[in-house]
Design a protein around this motif. Structure first.
Motif, PDB file in Angstrom:
ATOM      1  N   LYS A   4       0.791  -1.139  -0.052  1.00 57.03           N
ATOM      2  CA  LYS A   4      -0.136   0.072   0.071  1.00 57.03           C
ATOM      3  C   LYS A   4       0.811   1.061  -0.100  1.00 57.03           C
ATOM      4  O   LYS A   4       0.213   2.396  -0.377  1.00 57.03           O
ATOM      5  N   GLY A   5       2.096   1.082   0.621  1.00 58.26           N
ATOM      6  CA  GLY A   5       2.895   2.133   0.383  1.00 58.26           C
ATOM      7  C   GLY A   5       3.276   2.667  -0.954  1.00 58.26           C
ATOM      8  O   GLY A   5       3.957   4.115  -0.859  1.00 58.26           O
ATOM      9  N   LEU A   6       3.094   2.055  -1.935  1.00 55.91           N
ATOM     10  CA  LEU A   6       3.559   2.345  -3.338  1.00 55.91           C
ATOM     11  C   LEU A   6       2.481   3.144  -3.882  1.00 55.91           C
ATOM     12  O   LEU A   6       2.870   3.920  -5.102  1.00 55.91           O
ATOM     13  N   GLY A   7       1.412   3.428  -3.464  1.00 53.61           N
ATOM     14  CA  GLY A   7       0.335   4.447  -3.898  1.00 53.61           C
ATOM     15  C   GLY A   7      -0.490   3.819  -4.938  1.00 53.61           C
ATOM     16  O   GLY A   7      -0.549   2.620  -5.329  1.00 53.61           O
ATOM     17  N   GLU A   8      -1.535   4.537  -5.204  1.00 53.60           N
ATOM     18  CA  GLU A   8      -2.680   4.010  -6.106  1.00 53.60           C
ATOM     19  C   GLU A   8      -2.294   3.638  -7.636  1.00 53.60           C
ATOM     20  O   GLU A   8      -2.907   2.644  -8.303  1.00 53.60           O
ATOM     21  N   GLU A   9      -1.056   4.393  -8.047  1.00 51.70           N
ATOM     22  CA  GLU A   9      -0.715   3.924  -9.447  1.00 51.70           C
ATOM     23  C   GLU A   9      -0.106   2.450  -9.289  1.00 51.70           C
ATOM     24  O   GLU A   9      -0.613   1.620 -10.457  1.00 51.70           O
ATOM     25  N   ALA A  10       0.418   2.104  -8.210  1.00 56.88           N
ATOM     26  CA  ALA A  10       1.081   0.774  -8.006  1.00 56.88           C
ATOM     27  C   ALA A  10      -0.095  -0.169  -8.102  1.00 56.88           C
ATOM     28  O   ALA A  10       0.134  -1.605  -8.629  1.00 56.88           O
ATOM     29  N   ARG A  11      -1.067   0.336  -7.316  1.00 53.65           N
ATOM     30  CA  ARG A  11      -2.017  -0.744  -7.134  1.00 53.65           C
ATOM     31  C   ARG A  11      -2.869  -0.916  -8.536  1.00 53.65           C
ATOM     32  O   ARG A  11      -3.252  -2.090  -8.891  1.00 53.65           O
ATOM     33  N   GLY A  12      -2.719  -0.066  -9.377  1.00 53.19           N
ATOM     34  CA  GLY A  12      -3.593  -0.227 -10.701  1.00 53.19           C
ATOM     35  C   GLY A  12      -2.639  -1.262 -11.839  1.00 53.19           C
ATOM     36  O   GLY A  12      -3.081  -1.798 -12.273  1.00 53.19           O
ATOM     37  N   ALA A  13      -1.341  -0.676 -11.467  1.00 54.72           N
ATOM     38  CA  ALA A  13      -0.573  -1.671 -12.229  1.00 54.72           C
ATOM     39  C   ALA A  13      -0.567  -3.208 -11.890  1.00 54.72           C
ATOM     40  O   ALA A  13      -0.545  -4.179 -12.705  1.00 54.72           O
ATOM     41  N   GLY A  14      -0.868  -3.310 -10.407  1.00 53.55           N
ATOM     42  CA  GLY A  14      -1.190  -4.704  -9.876  1.00 53.55           C
ATOM     43  C   GLY A  14      -2.336  -5.418 -10.406  1.00 53.55           C
ATOM     44  O   GLY A  14      -2.140  -6.584 -10.644  1.00 53.55           O
ATOM     45  N   VAL A  15      -3.483  -4.652 -10.760  1.00 55.54           N
ATOM     46  CA  VAL A  15      -4.470  -5.449 -11.336  1.00 55.54           C
ATOM     47  C   VAL A  15      -4.064  -6.005 -12.839  1.00 55.54           C
ATOM     48  O   VAL A  15      -4.486  -7.028 -13.126  1.00 55.54           O
ATOM     49  N   ILE A  16      -3.379  -4.926 -13.459  1.00 57.44           N
ATOM     50  CA  ILE A  16      -3.166  -5.634 -14.906  1.00 57.44           C
ATOM     51  C   ILE A  16      -2.333  -6.831 -14.999  1.00 57.44           C
ATOM     52  O   ILE A  16      -2.169  -7.754 -15.308  1.00 57.44           O
ATOM     53  N   VAL A  17      -1.102  -6.472 -13.900  1.00 49.39           N
ATOM     54  CA  VAL A  17      -0.188  -7.793 -13.494  1.00 49.39           C
ATOM     55  C   VAL A  17      -0.668  -8.850 -13.312  1.00 49.39           C
ATOM     56  O   VAL A  17      -0.378 -10.135 -13.655  1.00 49.39           O
ATOM     57  N   SER A  18      -1.640  -8.845 -12.385  1.00 48.26           N
ATOM     58  CA  SER A  18      -2.393 -10.083 -11.894  1.00 48.26           C
ATOM     59  C   SER A  18      -3.178 -10.730 -12.879  1.00 48.26           C
ATOM     60  O   SER A  18      -3.062 -12.024 -13.123  1.00 48.26           O
ATOM     61  N   LEU A  19      -3.957 -10.093 -13.799  1.00 46.46           N
ATOM     62  CA  LEU A  19      -4.752 -10.598 -14.773  1.00 46.46           C
ATOM     63  C   LEU A  19      -3.667 -11.221 -15.793  1.00 46.46           C
ATOM     64  O   LEU A  19      -4.011 -12.264 -16.538  1.00 46.46           O
ATOM     65  N   CYS A  20      -2.572 -10.298 -16.128  1.00 49.19           N
ATOM     66  CA  CYS A  20      -1.687 -10.973 -17.172  1.00 49.19           C
ATOM     67  C   CYS A  20      -0.989 -12.264 -16.634  1.00 49.19           C
ATOM     68  O   CYS A  20      -0.873 -13.320 -17.354  1.00 49.19           O
ATOM     69  N   GLY A  21      -0.723 -12.506 -15.147  1.00 47.07           N
ATOM     70  CA  GLY A  21      -0.167 -13.511 -14.859  1.00 47.07           C
ATOM     71  C   GLY A  21      -1.002 -14.723 -14.802  1.00 47.07           C
ATOM     72  O   GLY A  21      -0.663 -15.670 -14.922  1.00 47.07           O
ATOM     73  N   ALA A  22      -2.480 -14.299 -14.491  1.00 42.32           N
ATOM     74  CA  ALA A  22      -3.362 -15.532 -14.388  1.00 42.32           C
ATOM     75  C   ALA A  22      -3.552 -16.128 -16.010  1.00 42.32           C
ATOM     76  O   ALA A  22      -3.611 -17.268 -16.090  1.00 42.32           O
ATOM     77  N   CYS A  23      -3.508 -15.343 -16.872  1.00 45.86           N
ATOM     78  CA  CYS A  23      -3.483 -15.698 -18.361  1.00 45.86           C
ATOM     79  C   CYS A  23      -2.445 -16.563 -18.663  1.00 45.86           C
ATOM     80  O   CYS A  23      -2.395 -17.221 -19.567  1.00 45.86           O
ATOM     81  N   SER A  24      -1.212 -15.906 -18.209  1.00 44.10           N
ATOM     82  CA  SER A  24      -0.022 -16.909 -18.507  1.00 44.10           C
ATOM     83  C   SER A  24      -0.046 -18.138 -17.652  1.00 44.10           C
ATOM     84  O   SER A  24       0.514 -19.192 -18.541  1.00 44.10           O
ATOM     85  N   VAL A  25      -0.575 -18.344 -16.601  1.00 46.33           N
ATOM     86  CA  VAL A  25      -0.796 -19.600 -16.185  1.00 46.33           C
ATOM     87  C   VAL A  25      -1.798 -20.523 -17.103  1.00 46.33           C
ATOM     88  O   VAL A  25      -1.161 -21.812 -17.289  1.00 46.33           O
ATOM     89  N   VAL A  26      -2.795 -19.967 -17.512  1.00 43.72           N
ATOM     90  CA  VAL A  26      -3.690 -20.577 -18.324  1.00 43.72           C
ATOM     91  C   VAL A  26      -2.775 -21.220 -19.577  1.00 43.72           C
ATOM     92  O   VAL A  26      -3.092 -22.320 -20.024  1.00 43.72           O
ATOM     93  N   ALA A  27      -2.200 -19.978 -20.312  1.00 43.10           N
ATOM     94  CA  ALA A  27      -1.515 -20.491 -21.422  1.00 43.10           C
ATOM     95  C   ALA A  27      -0.436 -21.651 -21.137  1.00 43.10           C
ATOM     96  O   ALA A  27       0.027 -22.205 -21.991  1.00 43.10           O
TER      97      ALA A  27
END
Length: 734
Positions: free
Chosen positions: A426-449
């Motif tokens: 949480k100390g990295l701010g809102e922009e990092a949290r937004g990037a985390g959403v994108i990274v999470s979804l990309c990571g999940a799709c990488s697992v499926v692929a």
């Protein structure tokens, strides 16, 4: 969610004495985007004129600039204090949400501002702020000026002390390097340490051996040197020193120069006075900083009000304000303005056309999709008429990334990193949290692929055979659980099939874009334009057929020599859509010339009278053979270059999915081979090589996959249906 929120144009007409009240109510509502009346002056036919900047705007702008400067000065002092105090631990920087103290200060300031605005009028508030700020500005400016003077004197004294110590090591004093000598010239100063070795040889080349050099090599970039030459050789010595970037030391004090002990005492005195000065500034900051923030906010409010009044249209007693609000907020805005003016106002509500570029666009997407709005806005904010591609981007972006970065283990690590950015860091701010959403979804799709392609931390059936064939080692039984049978296929042994899959993905992706373009423009396009959009989709699939035929995939017409079938399919999938696009373009150009550009603008295309029909007849009579030839060439260029060949290039461009997937698999397999080679030396070394290789592959390939995924969206997909360049809806706030 596939369209920006529906807007309504607001035209508010009120009396001059109600203008401030209307501004305050619009601020309180927080749902009105204000627009300059100059964009609508033609509709008023001279009944109103634009407002001009008044004295209040100039006064508040000048006062706010002074306040901002003082706030920055004291805030910088706060930052210095924070650096001088206890530093934040890594745990605090990562896991502690920032801004708690700042939020408390902001809340207190806001409450005081609201009370002050309620109690006092505009002129009284500005007068009070200017008087209060003037005294504070004078006090801080005086202390800041004294601090700069003390710092400059301290810097000179420290430099003098350093030179004294260096000269003492040389066995000379300050008097030796000061003033003129009878037969010699003494040059003391600083030069880059890298040039120190060349100092003696450069002087010898200019003045010969009649010179003396003493130097002290410093740890930093600059070193001190003392040069003694004959007076007659001074000019030559100075030329040699200039080539070495020598900067002569200038004594800061007149003769007689103080002793070393006296300089040390002066340094202590200056340091003590500097601490006292900074203590006074800090005390003033603690006592007056919130007052200063209150003044800043008050003046910002008055400046915003003055700026808004410039957007008004005006007559002798009436003020006119133009703006936009979401459809569902119209009733609240109308009721608020009516209440504020006691009914002495008119609020006209109009529904704008989707093609009106003046209309701001408001995107209404779920919170989880907000990070993907940032991806879309990198290309351009949607126009009001555009389809909002945020939802589709949020669905397709991670899928394309996962296909370029297919690995269960690597994808799981990305997923964990994304979840950590969202929920833990949480100390990295809102922009990092937004990037985390994108990274999470990309990571999940990488697992499926990775499951589809059978890769787990680089281990796969192909990698197993590669290790056995290249190194001659069997995969240990303990690592067999890393090797998974693919749910679909492995890319490396099936490169051709993977290439076909990527082209199919590209055609489906681009076909979706072309379909969205047809749907978005269906109601406002002519029949010819609608047909053109549909034929473009046909032509896209024709380009796919041509590529599959060219590479010899699935279609055996060329291999078997089945010419009739080849001609039939080529005509149906390739030639016919190209021919239709050519015909449609030619007809469109002929209609365009005959109508004098009709359809170019919404207004002109609707007006057609006798004069226009006459001009059409004249243009038709004047058109010559060269005009028709140019129209035909334009049709060929549009059908072949702008459509068919562009679709070919775009489709092949999706081959980067194959390239990135192969690169990812091949690179990690290199580190797997190195790890098994190191097994013969030491298990620990092998583990280190594998872990380092995994880290390199994840960082490098994730960055490359992200870049190429964005590229496919921007150049292959958005260009099919999305314009961008719209005005973002920004509700007015004081």
């Amino acid at each position: 969610m596939l369209k920006p929120a529906e807007m309504r144009e607001l035209r508010i007409v009120c009396l001059e004495e109600h203008a401030d009240a209307v501004i305050k109510r619009i601020d309180a509502l927080g749902s009105v985007h204000l627009t300059d009346i100059k964009e609508f002056l033609e509709e008023w036919e001279g009944l109103i004129e634009p407002s001009k900047a008044g004295a209040t705007l100039m006064q508040t702008a000048e006062l706010l600039a002074r306040i901002d400067s003082l706030v920055a000065l004291l805030r910088a002092r706060t930052a210095e204090g924070a650096r001088a105090g206890a530093k934040k631990s890594l745990r605090e920087m990562l896991f502690k949400a920032p801004g708690a103290e700042e939020e408390q200060v902001a809340a207190r300031v806001a409450a005081r501002v609201a009370e002050r605005v309620k109690e006092r009028g505009e002129e009284r508030r500005l007068a009070e702020v200017e008087a209060e700020f003037g005294g504070l500005e004078a006090a801080v400016t005086e202390l800041a000026g004294e601090r700069e003077r003390l710092r400059a004197e301290l810097s000179d004294a420290e430099e003098l002390l350093g030179v004294q110590k260096i000269l003492a090591d040389f066995g000379v004093n300050l008097e030796f390097v000061s003033g003129e000598k009878n037969f010699i010239s003494v040059l003391a100063g600083w030069l880059p340490s890298r040039n120190l070795d060349a100092l003696g040889s450069s002087l010898e080349a200019e003045v010969g051996e009649e010179q003396f050099v003493a130097s002290s090599r410093a740890e930093g970039e600059q070193s001190f040197a003392l040069v003694v030459v004959l007076k007659k050789d001074r000019a030559e010595a100075e030329r040699a020193l200039a080539r070495l970037d020598f900067e002569r030391w200038q004594q800061p004090l007149p003769l007689p120069l103080p002793l070393e002990a006296e300089v040390e005492a002066e340094i202590k005195r200056l340091e003590r006075e500097l601490r006292e000065n900074e203590g006074k500034i800090e005390a003033l900051r603690r006592e007056k900083f919130e007052d200063l923030l209150e003044m800043q906010e008050l003046v910002q409010i008055e400046e915003s009000k003055a700026k808004v009044k410039v957007l008004f249209g005006r007559s002798e007693r009436v003020r006119v304000l133009e703006g936009w609000t979401p459809k569902e907020e119209v009733e609240k805005v109308v009721a608020g303005v009516t209440e504020e003016t006691g009914g002495f106002s008119v609020v006209e509500v109009r529904e704008p056309a989707r093609e009106d570029v003046r209309v701001p666009s408001l995107l209404k997407n779920p919170r989880i999709l907000k990070p993907f709005e940032g991806v879309v806005k990198m290309y351009g904010h949607p126009l009001y008429k555009d389809i909002d591609p945020t939802l589709l981007t949020a669905l397709i972006f991670p899928i394309l990334f996962g296909l370029m970065f297919p690995d269960i283990g690597h994808g799981a690590l990305l997923l964990l990193l994304g979840l950590a950015l969202v929920f833990a860091f949480k100390g990295l701010g809102e922009e990092a949290r937004g990037a985390g959403v994108i990274v999470s979804l990309c990571g999940a799709c990488s697992v499926v692929a990775g499951a589809l392609f059978g890769e787990f931390f680089g281990f796969s059936e192909y990698a197993t055979h590669l290790v056995e064939g290249s190194v001659g080692l069997q995969i240990p039984h303990s690592l067999h659980w890393f090797v998974n049978e693919p749910l679909w296929f492995e890319p490396i042994p099936n490169v051709e099939f993977m290439f076909v899959v990527t082209m199919l993905i590209g055609v489906i992706h681009m076909g979706l874009g072309l379909s969205l373009n047809v749907v978005n423009n269906f109601s406002k396009k002519t029949t010819l334009q609608k047909l053109t959009g549909l034929v473009q989709i046909w032509c896209l699939f024709g380009a796919l057929y041509f590529l599959l035929l060219l590479f010899g995939f699935f279609f055996d017409e060329l291999k078997t020599g089945n010419t009739p079938l080849l001609l039939q399919n080529a005509t149906l999938f390739v030639l016919l859509p190209i021919l239709l696009l050519f015909v449609f373009k030619v007809v469109s150009e002929l209609r365009h010339d005959d109508s004098g550009g009709e359809g170019e603008g919404e207004g002109e295309g609707k007006r057609e009278g006798e004069g226009k029909r006459e001009s059409r007849a004249k243009r038709g009579a004047k058109r010559g053979g060269m005009d028709y030839f140019i129209i035909l060439i334009d049709g060929v260029i549009d059908a072949l270059l702008e459509n068919f060949f562009r679709f070919l290039a775009n489709t092949v461009s999706y081959g980067r999915i194959l390239a990135l997937a192969l690169c990812h698999a091949a690179l990690i397999e290199v580190f797997i081979l190195l790890s098994f080679m190191c097994l013969r030396v030491n298990v620990g070394v092998a583990a280190v090589v594998f872990l380092l290789g995994t880290a390199v592959v994840i960082v490098l390939e994730a960055i490359m996959a992200g870049i190429h995924t964005i590229r496919l969206h921007f150049y292959e997909w958005f260009t099919k249906f999305y314009e961008g360049g719209g005005v973002e809806f920004t509700p007015f706030r004081l």
